[in-house]
Design a protein around this motif. Structure first.
Motif, PDB file in Angstrom:
ATOM      1  N   LEU A 285     -11.143 -24.816  30.412  1.00 48.78           N
ATOM      2  CA  LEU A 285     -12.467 -25.184  29.925  1.00 48.78           C
ATOM      3  C   LEU A 285     -13.142 -23.983  29.271  1.00 48.78           C
ATOM      4  N   PRO A 286     -13.984 -24.201  28.264  1.00 46.92           N
ATOM      5  CA  PRO A 286     -14.641 -23.094  27.558  1.00 46.92           C
ATOM      6  C   PRO A 286     -15.812 -22.530  28.367  1.00 46.92           C
ATOM      7  N   LEU A 287     -15.460 -21.819  29.429  1.00 46.13           N
ATOM      8  CA  LEU A 287     -16.466 -21.255  30.325  1.00 46.13           C
ATOM      9  C   LEU A 287     -16.372 -19.736  30.299  1.00 46.13           C
ATOM     10  N   GLN A 288     -17.502 -19.081  30.384  1.00 48.51           N
ATOM     11  CA  GLN A 288     -17.535 -17.631  30.264  1.00 48.51           C
ATOM     12  C   GLN A 288     -17.472 -16.910  31.613  1.00 48.51           C
ATOM     13  N   ARG A 289     -17.348 -17.597  32.699  1.00 49.02           N
ATOM     14  CA  ARG A 289     -17.271 -16.944  34.000  1.00 49.02           C
ATOM     15  C   ARG A 289     -15.808 -16.813  34.419  1.00 49.02           C
ATOM     16  N   ASP A 290     -15.435 -15.622  34.844  1.00 50.64           N
ATOM     17  CA  ASP A 290     -14.057 -15.385  35.275  1.00 50.64           C
ATOM     18  C   ASP A 290     -13.656 -16.297  36.419  1.00 50.64           C
TER      19      ASP A 290
END
Length: 244
Positions: free
Chosen positions: A173-178
């Motif tokens: 998913l295009p998520l910015q959290r590691d």
């Protein structure tokens, strides 16, 4: 700053680093077995397209900071049919005229030369995010040209370029959290098996085909050859016995 510069900055984010790692692995696999003398990567030195390639002359070119040769990607300072490998990591996604860049790459490629392309799939979860209100993050995948794969393949065919191998990458998913990226890594195996066309990035290994010209032979007038005369057969002298 150009859109490619903004995208280069975006590659430093957690999601951008995930993308760069996936593409570095793909370029490493594909470029390792391409042979020749000269290879060029256009733009984005943050993605190492030629690291595993063994050609004696390799360079990065373009307008981005960090490249070795400054030039416009649609006006390359190379002679026609002078390069054995050209790599385009997301260049077509962020330039003003992607068709002109593709045409220039075809011009400088040797016959049977290779072109490695990566681009964002506009119909993936990453690509569909561009329709979300407020999705205006500079340099992000959803701010590019959104070239579909069928359209790109049509352009390639018109330029005499044939796709010999393709692959999809980046199903997370295009998520910015590691933490969330790590939780959705299982989608990599599931996506590649069950819905491969939903990958966020398409990767193409392309070869330049130069069709052989058909030689038209002149219609020579046939001159009949002289008939061979039969060889003379010597008559056998009969053996006459003296009558007793």
């Amino acid at each position: 700053m150009t859109r490619l510069d903004h995208f280069a900055d975006w590659l430093a984010t957690p999601l951008g680093q995930y993308l760069a790692d996936e593409e570095n692995a793909w370029f490493g696999r594909e470029a390792a077995d391409i042979f020749g003398y000269r290879a060029v990567q256009l733009e984005l030195p943050q993605i190492q397209c030629l690291q595993t390639n063994r050609m004696p002359w390799r360079a990065t070119a373009g307008l981005a900071s960090g490249v070795q040769l400054r030039c416009a990607p649609d006006q390359l300072p190379f002679a026609e049919q002078s390069l054995d490998l050209v790599a385009l990591p997301h260049v077509l996604d962020f330039v003003k005229d992607p068709h002109a860049v593709l045409r220039e790459a075809a011009r400088v490629l040797m016959p049977e030369g290779r072109l490695l392309i990566t681009g964002f799939n506009p119909w993936s979860l990453w690509g569909l995010r561009r329709f979300k209100p407020g999705a205006e993050e500079a340099g992000s995948p959803w701010q590019g040209n959104a070239l579909s794969l069928p359209r790109l393949k049509d352009w390639l065919a018109l330029l005499g370029l044939e796709t010999i191998r393709g692959e999809y990458l980046c199903y997370s998913l295009p998520l910015q959290r590691d933490s969330w990226l790590n939780r959705t890594r299982f989608l990599e195996l599931a996506g590649d098996r069950w819905w491969p066309a939903a990958g966020s990035v398409y990767c193409l290994n392309v070869v330049k085909r130069v069709r052989g010209m058909r030689v038209i032979e002149p219609q020579w007038r046939r001159v009949p050859s002289a008939k061979a005369k039969p060889a003379a057969v010597a008559e056998k002298t009969p053996i006459i016995k003296d009558s007793e």
